[in-house]
Structure formats: structure tokens, C-alpha cells
Design an enzyme around this catalytic site. Structure first.
Site, PDB file in Angstrom:
ATOM      1  N   HIS A  10      37.680  38.083  42.106  1.00  0.00           N
ATOM      2  CA  HIS A  10      37.153  36.703  42.592  1.00  0.00           C
ATOM      3  C   HIS A  10      35.623  36.664  42.230  1.00  0.00           C
ATOM      4  O   HIS A  10      35.390  35.824  43.127  1.00  0.00           O
ATOM      5  CB  HIS A  10      37.730  36.169  43.925  1.00  0.00           C
ATOM      6  CG  HIS A  10      39.294  36.166  43.918  1.00  0.00           C
ATOM      7  ND1 HIS A  10      40.080  37.145  44.259  1.00  0.00           N
ATOM      8  CD2 HIS A  10      40.123  35.022  43.906  1.00  0.00           C
ATOM      9  CE1 HIS A  10      41.267  36.891  44.342  1.00  0.00           C
ATOM     10  NE2 HIS A  10      41.280  35.579  44.159  1.00  0.00           N
ATOM     11  N   GLU A  39      47.421  29.478  33.014  1.00  0.00           N
ATOM     12  CA  GLU A  39      46.249  29.205  32.576  1.00  0.00           C
ATOM     13  C   GLU A  39      46.139  28.807  31.079  1.00  0.00           C
ATOM     14  O   GLU A  39      45.649  27.924  30.426  1.00  0.00           O
ATOM     15  CB  GLU A  39      44.975  30.282  32.877  1.00  0.00           C
ATOM     16  CG  GLU A  39      44.636  30.316  34.194  1.00  0.00           C
ATOM     17  CD  GLU A  39      45.509  30.992  35.242  1.00  0.00           C
ATOM     18  OE1 GLU A  39      45.232  30.797  36.580  1.00  0.00           O
ATOM     19  OE2 GLU A  39      46.603  31.568  34.702  1.00  0.00           O
TER      20      GLU A  39
END
Length: 352
Positions: A157, A87
Site C-alpha cells: 500500500h 482492475e
């Protein structure tokens, strides 16, 4: 829940402005769910500007939520491409690409994994224009990230990290509530001259369905919308939480309580004036978000309204938020700010 989300999204009204694209009118469009509306916006962005690029983990085949389906086939793998699972590198590359005058549309697969890129967003993207005295900027950078509860995501998540980024001058933070809003706000974010972090409520990707105009349109950033008018209490929220809040408003109405519901849409910079005007009318404020209550963005709204509306308030500001724990799995129903929790808070605030 799916039926409630669908009905709620169809109830909402929608406004927008031009800025080069057509505005949203009362015309109907094609029935789309939220991920399809995002996909349509990305098609338009790539088609209307050859300097636009979409990249991230697995976006080449459509991504885990299918938001980028068909883009690589239509626009080629030079403009829509997969990246390594890094990322920090994804956002860093996006900053460089945007600094060269391009439109970099970055996807972080889940908002929970945006943290490795935190340094790039906070110390590089947000400060790029300032540190160069406006000689250079990376305003063409848009970072998309699915956020929030999904029903079975657990603590890796399901997080809602918007408050972290609302503390950072130099970027914008945008969260849509529905398919039509998602398309218009995403196109505005991509074309905005500032870096934007665009959080997408993944709970609504397939649950929320409504008529979405097929043409190119934009919805202005930093303009909240009163989506339900009322006189007794003001409710403020964003993203998927709006559907839950509207159901609480409907139940409150059955008990004779008139609720005004506001979608903030843009959290940074947020529309203080719209919320202030509403609270001065109702005298009460309730804020709801999925993120933990401590340090959540609701605290900033509360503090601002207390400063601006102190003499108009008839009750303390109420917050109905996630708990100060990691996001649970089997205990998610206890963690979430549900309709009943909001309804109880509405009645408690009105009867204060």
C-alpha cells in the site's frame, strides 16, 4: 510532519491557464485538504459534462479515502457506481466508455493494485489512437490512483509505480503536489484528449491544507513550475516529495546554499526546457523521488540533462530516492528519501 506539510503547501505559488475554464488567480478560496480538492474537481467534472462517469471499487459510498463522497447522491448511481474487484475489468470498461465519446474517470483504490490493469493501459489505452490511424481514440479516459508512502502501508500500500507508465507513448502521467494543484491538474487531465494516469499522493490527502479557488479552473499539463528560485543547485521532484525537498532547501539556505526547486507536475511528457534552463544557470542537479532508484524516472531526467547540459555541469547529477527493496513497514524511515538525506546530497554536490 503534518505541520511541515501544511506550511510547505502554503508557501508554494500556483499558475494555470484557461482552456474553457477560468484560470487560477491570486484570489483566495476555501481552505481544503487534498482529498477535498479532488472531490471538488470531480463534482465540477460531472456537473459540467453529462458524458462524465466515475467508477471503481467502493466509490459509490465515497471510497477508502473519501475522494468520491457525495457524488453518487448528487449525480445518481448511473454515473457514479461501484465495480467488481477487478482492475483489468475496471480499466477495460473505461476504455470502451471513453471510445464511445464519454469521459471515463476510473479509480484504482491503491496504485499498488494497478498492475492487473497494466495490459489494458499499456497495450490498449495507450495504443488505441495509433492503431486506428486516429480514426478512434479513448482520450476521455482518466485513471486516478493513490500512490506513495502513507506512514504505515508496507509493501502492498505504499508503492510509487510512475516510472512503469512513463515508458509508454500514448498516455500522460500526472502527479500533483498540493490541493490547489490537484484540483486544477485533475480537471485538465479529465478534459485532455489523451488517456491520463493521475497519481495522487495519499500522504497528503489530509495533511496538506491550503486555499483552493472554488470555481472551475485548469492547470496546464507538461509545464513544470519553478516554485523556489536559487543559483547554486537545481532540485527536481513531484508529488509529496516536494514538501520534503523544500524543507531541505530551507536548511541549505541557512548554510549559504541557494537552491532552485522545480515541481515537474507532469512526468509524461515532461517539461525538459524548464529543467534545462535551470541547470544551465546553477550548474548542478539533484532529483528526488520515493520510488526505487534503479530504473526510476529520475534516471531519465538525469540522462536527458547530461545530453543537454554536459558542458554546463559542475558536478555529477545526484539522485536521492527510495531503496532497491520492496517497500518496508517498520523500516520505512530508512527507506524514504528524507530531508537530511537530501540536505547531505545538496552539500556534497555543491562542494564537489
Amino acid at each position: 510532519m503534518a505541520a511541515l506539510l501544511g506550511r510547505s503547501c502554503r508557501r508554494f505559488g500556483f499558475l494555470s491557464s484557461g482552456h474553457g475554464a477560468r484560470s487560477v488567480s491570486t484570489e483566495t478560496g476555501k481552505s481544503l485538504n487534498l482529498y477535498s480538492a479532488i472531490n471538488q474537481a470531480l463534482h465540477i467534472a460531472l456537473d459540467s459534462d453529462p458524458r462524465s462517469y466515475v467508477f471503481g471499487e467502493d466509490v459509490g459510498f465515497g471510497g477508502v479515502f473519501r475522494c468520491t463522497t457525495g457524488l453518487a447522491e448528487r449525480f445518481g448511481k448511473n454515473r457514479v457506481f461501484n465495480t467488481p474487484l477487478c482492475e483489468q475489468g475496471i480499466v477495460g470498461f473505461g476504455i470502451g466508455l471513453a471510445a464511445m465519446g464519454n469521459r471515463a474517470i476510473v479509480e484504482i483504490q491503491f496504485a499498488d493494485y494497478i498492475y492487473p490493469a497494466f495490459d489494458q493501459i499499456v497495450n490498449e489505452a495507450a495504443k488505441f489512437r495509433y492503431r486506428s490511424g486516429n480514426q478512434f481514440n479513448c482520450g476521455g479516459l482518466t485513471i486516478r490512483a493513490p500512490y506513495g508512502a502513507v506512514g504505515h502501508g508496507g509493501h502492498y500500500h505504499s508503492q510509487s509505480p510512475e516510472a512503469f507508465f512513463c515508458h509508454v507513448p500514448g498516455i500522460k502521467v500526472v502527479i500533483p503536489r498540493s490541493p490547489r494543484e490537484a484540483k486544477g491538474l485533475l480537471l485538465s487531465s479529465i478534459r485532455d484528449p489523451n488517456p491520463v494516469v493521475f497519481f495522487e499522493p495519499k500522504w497528503l490527502y489530509r495533511q496538506a491544507v491550503e486555499e483552493v479557488p472554488e470555481h472551475d479552473y485548469m492547470i496546464p499539463l507538461s509545464e513544470a513550475e519553478v516554485i523556489r528560485e536559487g543559483n547554486d543547485i537545481t532540485l527536481v521532484g513531484w508529488g509529496a516529495q516536494l514538501t520534503i525537498m523544500e524543507q531541505a532547501c530551507l536548511d541549505a539556505e541557512k548554510e549559504g546554499i541557494s537552491c532552485e526547486l522545480i515541481d515537474l507536475k507532469t512526468l509524461l511528457p515532461w517539461d525538459k526546457e524548464t529543467v534545462e534552463a535551470s541547470v544551465k544557470k546553477t550548474g548542478r542537479l539533484l532529483i528526488s523521488h520515493e520510488a526505487p532508484i534503479t530504473g526510476g524516472f529520475g534516471a531519465e531526467i538525469s540522462a536527458t540533462i547530461l545530453e543537454r547540459c554536459f558542458l554546463k555541469l559542475e558536478a555529477p547529477v545526484s539522485r536521492v530516492c527510495g531503496l532497491d527493496t520492496p517497500f518496508p513497514l517498520v523500516f520505512e524511515p530508512f527507506y524514504m528519501p528524507t530531508k537530511n538525506k537530501i540536505l547531505d546530497a545538496i552539500k556534497s554536490t555543491v562542494n564537489y
